[in-house]
Structures are given as structure tokens and as C-alpha cells.
Design an enzyme around this catalytic site. Structure first.
Site, PDB file in Angstrom:
ATOM      1  N   ASP A 114      -7.951   4.311  -3.244  1.00  0.00           N
ATOM      2  CA  ASP A 114      -7.034   3.272  -2.754  1.00  0.00           C
ATOM      3  C   ASP A 114      -6.756   2.245  -3.836  1.00  0.00           C
ATOM      4  O   ASP A 114      -7.667   1.715  -4.459  1.00  0.00           O
ATOM      5  CB  ASP A 114      -7.653   2.577  -1.540  1.00  0.00           C
ATOM      6  CG  ASP A 114      -6.619   1.879  -0.674  1.00  0.00           C
ATOM      7  OD1 ASP A 114      -5.627   1.355  -1.223  1.00  0.00           O
ATOM      8  OD2 ASP A 114      -6.804   1.844   0.549  1.00  0.00           O
TER       9      ASP A 114
ATOM     10  N   CYS B  26       0.814  -1.222   0.000  1.00  0.00           N
ATOM     11  CA  CYS B  26       0.000   0.000   0.000  1.00  0.00           C
ATOM     12  C   CYS B  26       0.843   1.265   0.000  1.00  0.00           C
ATOM     13  O   CYS B  26       0.537   2.214  -0.718  1.00  0.00           O
ATOM     14  CB  CYS B  26      -0.980   0.001   1.167  1.00  0.00           C
ATOM     15  SG  CYS B  26      -0.205   0.061   2.809  1.00  0.00           S
TER      16      CYS B  26
ATOM     17  N   HIS C 170      -1.852   1.111   7.274  1.00  0.00           N
ATOM     18  CA  HIS C 170      -2.267   1.242   5.878  1.00  0.00           C
ATOM     19  C   HIS C 170      -2.096   2.685   5.421  1.00  0.00           C
ATOM     20  O   HIS C 170      -2.382   3.624   6.160  1.00  0.00           O
ATOM     21  CB  HIS C 170      -3.731   0.816   5.718  1.00  0.00           C
ATOM     22  CG  HIS C 170      -4.177   0.796   4.299  1.00  0.00           C
ATOM     23  ND1 HIS C 170      -3.655  -0.088   3.372  1.00  0.00           N
ATOM     24  CD2 HIS C 170      -5.091   1.539   3.634  1.00  0.00           C
ATOM     25  CE1 HIS C 170      -4.229   0.120   2.207  1.00  0.00           C
ATOM     26  NE2 HIS C 170      -5.107   1.106   2.340  1.00  0.00           N
TER      27      HIS C 170
END
Length: 158
Positions: A124, A69, A109
Site C-alpha cells: 500500500d 489511494c 480504500h
């Protein structure tokens, strides 16, 4: 147009001169998810580097690798910023729908917040197969994509 912008477009298959608009973000997010693998091969191989624009470009746009991420969303952040969007990186806790609980490892995250027409959206591309593939408004409104339904719910964790 910057080298990052050109290489990013080439990698996901968007024409170099196509204007990127809020309405085109859904297809861009879907192409990005299909192109960049969510992987931790560099971590397993003890071959990590600093999270810089140059290192991300080299890893994912030159060597055609994927990432986690903090790499995937950071690269997308740079692309969106260079395309004229009001974006910021944000860290957060992920939710496991199967266990109906927040992950125990905390705020690990990294995602993107995008402001558009007085609204803020979560963008995202760094959560494996559980990606919304469309901007998710922070208003709580449910959005739908090929991956299902997504919404933001305000909760106080700590």
C-alpha cells in the site's frame, strides 16, 4: 521496458536497468511514499478523470502530481505487474487506530495484494502518512518499518 516503468523509476529515483525483486520492495515503497504526495487537489478543483493507465501516467509521471489511494495504488500496481510480480487490486475498509474502529464510509480504500512464494502480502502506498512501507503478510505476522508496526488481522465485518 515500458514507458510507465521507465517514468516511474525516474520519478522515484531507481536506475532504469535495476532488477526489481521482492527484497527491493521495501526501499521502493519508501521512495514511492516520499515522492508521490497523498492529495485530493483534483477532487477539490473538480478536475478528475477516468482511472486508466494513460491518465495515471499523465497525472503522476508527466505532470508530477500525487493522488488518492485509487490513483497511487493503481499506478504502483501497473509498475509491479510490469516488473513481473503477481499482483491484484483489492478494495477494503480502513481501520482508525485512534478510535479503535473501522471507518464508517465502507469499502472505499484501494490497495494491492501481491503473491510471492506461496504467500500473499498487502502492498500500500495510498494511505497518507500511515503506510507500512514494507510488504505486510496476510498471515498475521507483524512487520516493522520506519512508520511503525503493521499486521493484518482477519475480522468479519458484516
Amino acid at each position: 521496458m515500458s514507458t510507465l516503468n521507465t517514468l516511474f523509476r525516474e520519478r522515484i529515483g531507481i536506475p532504469v536497468h535495476e532488477k526489481i525483486t521482492f527484497d527491493s520492495l521495501g526501499p521502493i515503497l519508501e521512495k514511492t511514499a516520499k515522492t508521490f504526495p497523498f492529495e485530493n487537489l483534483c477532487i477539490i478543483g473538480c478536475n478528475t478523470g477516468a482511472i486508466t493507465k494513460e491518465n495515471l501516467m499523465n497525472k503522476m509521471l508527466v505532470r508530477n502530481e500525487g493522488g488518492l489511494c485509487y490513483e497511487l495504488n493503481s499506478l504502483l500496481y501497473f509498475f509491479l505487474a510490469e516488473s513481473g510480480f503477481d499482483v491484484s487490486l483489492c478494495r477494503g475498509v480502513t481501520y482508525n487506530n485512534e478510535t479503535q474502529d473501522w471507518t464508517a464510509i465502507g469499502r472505499t480504500h484501494v490497495t494491492i495484494l501481491l503473491k510471492h512464494m506461496e504467500n500473499t502480502y498487502l502492498i500500500d502506498t495510498g494511505f497518507g502518512g500511515n503506510l507500512p512501507l514494507v510488504p505486510v503478510p496476510l498471515t498475521g505476522e507483524t512487520v516493522t518499518s520506519n512508520n511503525g508496526e503493521f499486521r493484518i488481522k482477519k475480522e468479519i465485518l458484516f
